[in-house]
Design a protein around this motif. Structure first.
Motif, mmCIF file in Angstrom:
data_model
loop_
_atom_site.group_PDB
_atom_site.id
_atom_site.type_symbol
_atom_site.label_atom_id
_atom_site.label_comp_id
_atom_site.label_asym_id
_atom_site.label_seq_id
_atom_site.Cartn_x
_atom_site.Cartn_y
_atom_site.Cartn_z
ATOM 1 N N MET A 16 0.845 -1.173 0.000
ATOM 2 C CA MET A 16 0.000 0.000 0.000
ATOM 3 C C MET A 16 0.893 1.239 0.000
ATOM 4 S SD MET A 16 -3.268 0.614 0.347
ATOM 5 C CE MET A 16 -4.423 1.780 0.883
ATOM 6 N N VAL A 17 0.541 2.209 -0.809
ATOM 7 C CA VAL A 17 1.304 3.450 -0.922
ATOM 8 C C VAL A 17 0.451 4.577 -0.357
ATOM 9 C CG1 VAL A 17 2.337 5.074 -2.549
ATOM 10 C CG2 VAL A 17 2.525 2.618 -2.950
ATOM 11 N N SER A 18 1.042 5.422 0.437
ATOM 12 C CA SER A 18 0.334 6.560 1.027
ATOM 13 C C SER A 18 0.036 7.599 -0.039
ATOM 14 C CB SER A 18 1.192 7.174 2.127
ATOM 15 O OG SER A 18 0.659 8.417 2.524
ATOM 16 N N GLY A 19 -1.139 8.225 0.059
ATOM 17 C CA GLY A 19 -1.515 9.299 -0.847
ATOM 18 C C GLY A 19 -0.608 10.509 -0.721
ATOM 19 N N LYS A 20 0.066 10.654 0.407
ATOM 20 C CA LYS A 20 0.991 11.779 0.614
ATOM 21 C C LYS A 20 2.132 11.759 -0.402
ATOM 22 C CE LYS A 20 0.091 12.133 5.527
ATOM 23 N NZ LYS A 20 0.632 11.994 6.876
ATOM 24 N N LEU A 21 2.475 10.582 -0.881
ATOM 25 C CA LEU A 21 3.549 10.453 -1.863
ATOM 26 C C LEU A 21 3.247 11.268 -3.124
ATOM 27 C CD1 LEU A 21 6.198 8.975 -2.719
ATOM 28 C CD2 LEU A 21 4.734 7.178 -3.628
ATOM 29 N N PHE A 22 1.953 11.422 -3.451
ATOM 30 C CA PHE A 22 1.550 12.099 -4.681
ATOM 31 C C PHE A 22 1.220 13.578 -4.478
ATOM 32 C CE2 PHE A 22 0.246 7.633 -4.943
ATOM 33 C CZ PHE A 22 0.985 7.240 -6.048
ATOM 34 N N SER A 23 1.322 14.087 -3.275
ATOM 35 C CA SER A 23 0.858 15.449 -2.971
ATOM 36 C C SER A 23 1.640 16.545 -3.700
ATOM 37 C CB SER A 23 0.886 15.692 -1.461
ATOM 38 O OG SER A 23 2.217 15.634 -0.975
ATOM 39 N N HIS A 24 2.845 16.283 -4.127
ATOM 40 C CA HIS A 24 3.650 17.308 -4.797
ATOM 41 C C HIS A 24 3.475 17.306 -6.323
ATOM 42 C CE1 HIS A 24 5.561 18.216 -1.029
ATOM 43 N NE2 HIS A 24 5.877 16.942 -0.865
ATOM 44 N N PHE A 25 2.609 16.446 -6.823
ATOM 45 C CA PHE A 25 2.416 16.339 -8.267
ATOM 46 C C PHE A 25 1.059 16.906 -8.663
ATOM 47 C CE2 PHE A 25 5.262 12.859 -7.065
ATOM 48 C CZ PHE A 25 6.321 13.097 -7.915
ATOM 49 N N SER A 26 1.008 17.522 -9.819
ATOM 50 C CA SER A 26 -0.266 18.043 -10.337
ATOM 51 C C SER A 26 -1.164 16.904 -10.782
ATOM 52 C CB SER A 26 -0.014 18.975 -11.522
ATOM 53 O OG SER A 26 0.741 20.090 -11.111
ATOM 54 N N TYR A 27 -0.562 15.877 -11.377
ATOM 55 C CA TYR A 27 -1.340 14.731 -11.869
ATOM 56 C C TYR A 27 -0.462 13.494 -11.768
ATOM 57 C CZ TYR A 27 -4.133 11.683 -14.802
ATOM 58 O OH TYR A 27 -4.883 10.644 -15.257
ATOM 59 N N SER A 28 -1.037 12.383 -11.353
ATOM 60 C CA SER A 28 -0.301 11.117 -11.265
ATOM 61 C C SER A 28 -1.040 10.053 -12.071
ATOM 62 C CB SER A 28 -0.172 10.664 -9.813
ATOM 63 O OG SER A 28 0.556 11.608 -9.063
ATOM 64 N N ALA A 29 -0.395 9.603 -13.130
ATOM 65 C CA ALA A 29 -0.935 8.528 -13.961
ATOM 66 C C ALA A 29 -0.347 7.224 -13.444
ATOM 67 C CB ALA A 29 -0.559 8.757 -15.421
ATOM 68 N N LEU A 30 -1.201 6.343 -12.981
ATOM 69 C CA LEU A 30 -0.738 5.125 -12.319
ATOM 70 C C LEU A 30 -0.659 3.917 -13.243
ATOM 71 C CD1 LEU A 30 -2.725 5.496 -8.993
ATOM 72 C CD2 LEU A 30 -0.369 6.180 -9.478
ATOM 73 N N GLY A 31 -0.664 4.143 -14.527
ATOM 74 C CA GLY A 31 -0.623 3.011 -15.440
ATOM 75 C C GLY A 31 -2.022 2.714 -15.915
ATOM 76 N N HIS A 32 -2.285 1.469 -16.242
ATOM 77 C CA HIS A 32 -3.647 1.181 -16.685
ATOM 78 C C HIS A 32 -4.140 -0.149 -16.141
ATOM 79 C CE1 HIS A 32 -1.499 -1.030 -19.869
ATOM 80 N NE2 HIS A 32 -2.565 -1.781 -19.904
ATOM 81 N N LEU A 33 -5.168 -0.064 -15.325
ATOM 82 C CA LEU A 33 -6.003 -1.229 -15.076
ATOM 83 C C LEU A 33 -6.926 -1.260 -16.277
ATOM 84 C CD1 LEU A 33 -6.826 -0.758 -11.298
ATOM 85 C CD2 LEU A 33 -5.101 -2.216 -12.320
ATOM 86 N N HIS A 34 -7.617 -2.307 -16.488
ATOM 87 C CA HIS A 34 -8.420 -2.405 -17.698
ATOM 88 C C HIS A 34 -9.629 -1.475 -17.688
ATOM 89 C CE1 HIS A 34 -6.492 -6.074 -19.599
ATOM 90 N NE2 HIS A 34 -5.726 -5.679 -18.614
#
Length: 184
Positions: free
Chosen positions: A1-19
């Motif tokens: 599990m990754v904390s949402g805080k990791l993404f707080s400095h980014f305008s947008y985070s593309a996590l790849g693609h689930l289907h």
């Protein structure tokens, strides 16, 4: 599990693609989804994600539905039912998975179905419909089966009949030979 805080400095985070496209931790942390169906479970609408980021880092995220080249469809029934279905036009355009429920052995199922469904890509033989998932070995409380018993039960489930004496002899020999090879 990754904390949402990791993404707080980014305008947008593309996590790849689930289907299937989906937000992970808000509208700017998401999976894009795949633009084409890669399995027969993907009968949902396909899309692409348009992300516009201004000079201040503010995001506008839009999901844009797209048409795919070939959709997917599952058909189920006996060979007679599947081959005699009235075409609805869609059958000719989609990738088809056929679940064949005839009791007993079905010969040349894919070749025969291809005449009716030109894009049949998968054929599953399931006499009597869906296979009972509770019949496997290893669950607590289940009786122990010898390899011989399991082979005969498998035959009866697939063929929907008991094997004749000659088939029992052949199956017994094959299981015995296989067990000896494993022991060597």
């Amino acid at each position: 599990m990754v904390s949402g805080k990791l993404f707080s400095h980014f305008s947008y985070s593309a996590l790849g693609h689930l289907h299937r496209p989906q937000e992970a931790l808000g509208p700017t942390i998401r999976y894009s989804g795949s633009p084409l169906p890669y399995s027969f479970s993907e009968v949902h609408e396909k899309s692409v994600t348009m992300v516009e980021i201004d000079t201040l880092g503010e995001c506008q995220v839009r999901t844009i539905p797209i048409e795919v080249g070939r959709r997917v469809m599952t058909v189920e029934g006996t060979m007679e039912e599947l081959l005699s279905r009235q075409p609805d036009g869609r059958d000719q355009e989609v990738f088809v998975r056929a679940i064949v429920t005839d009791p007993g052995t079905v010969l040349d199922a894919k070749a025969r179905l291809s005449q009716r469904y030109p894009n049949v890509v998968e054929v599953n033989l399931r006499p009597g419909g869906d296979v009972d998932s509770g019949s496997g070995l290893g669950a607590t409380g289940e009786r122990h089966r010898t390899p011989h018993d399991a082979t005969l039960e498998f035959w009866e489930e697939v063929e929907q009949s008991e094997p004749d004496a000659r088939t029992v002899e052949l199956l017994t020999g094959a299981v015995g030979d296989a067990l000896q090879e494993v022991a060597v």
